[in-house]
Design an enzyme around this catalytic site. Structure first.
Site, short mmCIF file in Angstrom:
data_model
loop_
_atom_site.label_atom_id
_atom_site.label_comp_id
_atom_site.label_asym_id
_atom_site.label_seq_id
_atom_site.Cartn_x
_atom_site.Cartn_y
_atom_site.Cartn_z
N ARG A 136 -29.19 -9.15 81.33
CA ARG A 136 -28.55 -10.05 80.37
C ARG A 136 -28.87 -11.52 80.66
O ARG A 136 -28.03 -12.40 80.48
CB ARG A 136 -27.03 -9.84 80.33
CG ARG A 136 -26.61 -8.41 80.03
CD ARG A 136 -27.03 -7.96 78.63
NE ARG A 136 -26.59 -6.59 78.40
CZ ARG A 136 -27.36 -5.52 78.60
NH1 ARG A 136 -28.61 -5.67 79.02
NH2 ARG A 136 -26.91 -4.31 78.37
N SER A 147 -19.48 -6.93 74.10
CA SER A 147 -19.04 -6.92 75.50
C SER A 147 -18.81 -8.34 75.99
O SER A 147 -19.67 -9.21 75.83
CB SER A 147 -20.08 -6.24 76.38
OG SER A 147 -20.25 -4.89 76.01
N GLU A 172 -21.43 -16.45 75.66
CA GLU A 172 -21.66 -17.87 75.94
C GLU A 172 -20.54 -18.70 75.31
O GLU A 172 -20.29 -18.61 74.11
CB GLU A 172 -23.01 -18.32 75.40
CG GLU A 172 -23.36 -19.75 75.73
CD GLU A 172 -24.73 -20.16 75.25
OE1 GLU A 172 -25.15 -21.30 75.51
OE2 GLU A 172 -25.41 -19.33 74.60
#
Length: 290
Positions: A165, A213, A285
């Site tokens: 990720r 997620s 983010e």
């Protein structure tokens, strides 16, 4: 800006329908781009006039702040996908699900997992999106980007620092990418996709606004398991709730604010650290525009 060809400018726009949390954020300008030339001209204008900007994909992995005093850029027109034998070229504004489906329709295998990813290709590459033990970097050949100095460059996969990720493609604007897939069988790939869709519907709160997620899975463990074991399923702050269906999802149960979601993220991290001494790493983010 109005003189720039190939862009659409909207002022004082709600971003509620441009992020999958459905947060009621606002931006001074929302600018939709039709082609790379228009983007280059726009960025020159914004820099010359000292206007802040952010390129936003599908808003599926971000927590937006309340107000952005600048320009949100959408690569609306950069959405083409081309298939040439086992090579697929895709522009950054296209959706991952479209990339997966077009690949399968051309009897190519390797991207079936991406049918569930709600993001754009550009955003997915930047965060190395993945599912079911696969990730977008697995099949990547190279990425076309626009640098901070407004130079067009092709970056080979071998020159990208990436991991779970993560990529180091933070200071460039991704315009498109090339993928190398393998010959497959459409019928078999469609069965895999149907299985992935069914599994997602059975385990994730798709009926409520979320951004997927929240945390990365720790090594040899799952963030959802830790959050559930900490007794946090159903925990709410304002309009944000830890999903009762999947503990690694935060859902908007009604007019959740950026502050609600960020506060709940903070609480979850603190509780998991306190109870299990595990530092959860954020996958989403958080945009701080203050």
């Amino acid at each position: 800006m109005e003189q720039i060809k190939g862009i659409e400018i909207l002022e004082n726009v709600s971003l509620k329908n441009y992020n999958t949390y459905k947060i009621e954020a606002k931006t001074k300008y929302l600018i939709k781009i039709e082609n790379i030339e228009a983007l280059e001209e726009l960025l020159k204008y914004l820099k010359n006039h000292k206007i802040k900007y952010l390129v936003l994909g599908n808003g599926s992995n971000v927590v937006l702040d309340d107000y952005f005093d600048g320009a949100i850029i959408k690569l609306t027109g950069l959405n083409k996908i081309r298939v040439n034998e086992e090579v697929v070229e895709a522009e950054a504004g296209a959706m991952m699900s479209s990339l997966a489906m077009m690949s399968v329709q051309n009897n190519l295998t390797g991207l079936e997992w991406a049918i569930n990813i709600p993001g754009t290709i550009g955003g997915s590459i930047k965060g190395n999106a993945g599912a079911y033990n696969s990730a977008i970097m697995d099949n990547l050949v190279d990425v076309k980007v626009l640098t901070k100095d407004l130079n067009l460059e092709i970056i080979s996969k071998k020159d990208i620092d990436y991991g779970y990720r993560y990529t180091n493609l933070k200071d460039v604007i991704i315009l498109g990418a090339t993928f190398k897939l393998s010959e497959g069988k459409k019928e078999e790939s469609l069965k895999i996709m149907q299985d992935r869709i069914a599994r997602r519907e059975a385990t994730q709160p798709l009926d409520m606004p979320s951004c997927g997620s929240v945390f990365r899975n720790p090594l040899n463990d799952h963030a959802g398991r830790l959050i559930e074991a900490a007794g946090l399923k159903g925990k709410t702050i304002g309009g944000a709730m830890v999903s009762e269906k999947h503990a690694n999802f935060i859902v908007n149960i009604g007019n959740a604010t950026s502050k609600d979601i960020k506060s709940l993220i903070k609480l979850v991290r603190e509780e998991v650290k306190k109870q299990f001494d595990v530092e959860l790493i954020l996958e989403q983010e958080i945009m701080d525009w203050s």
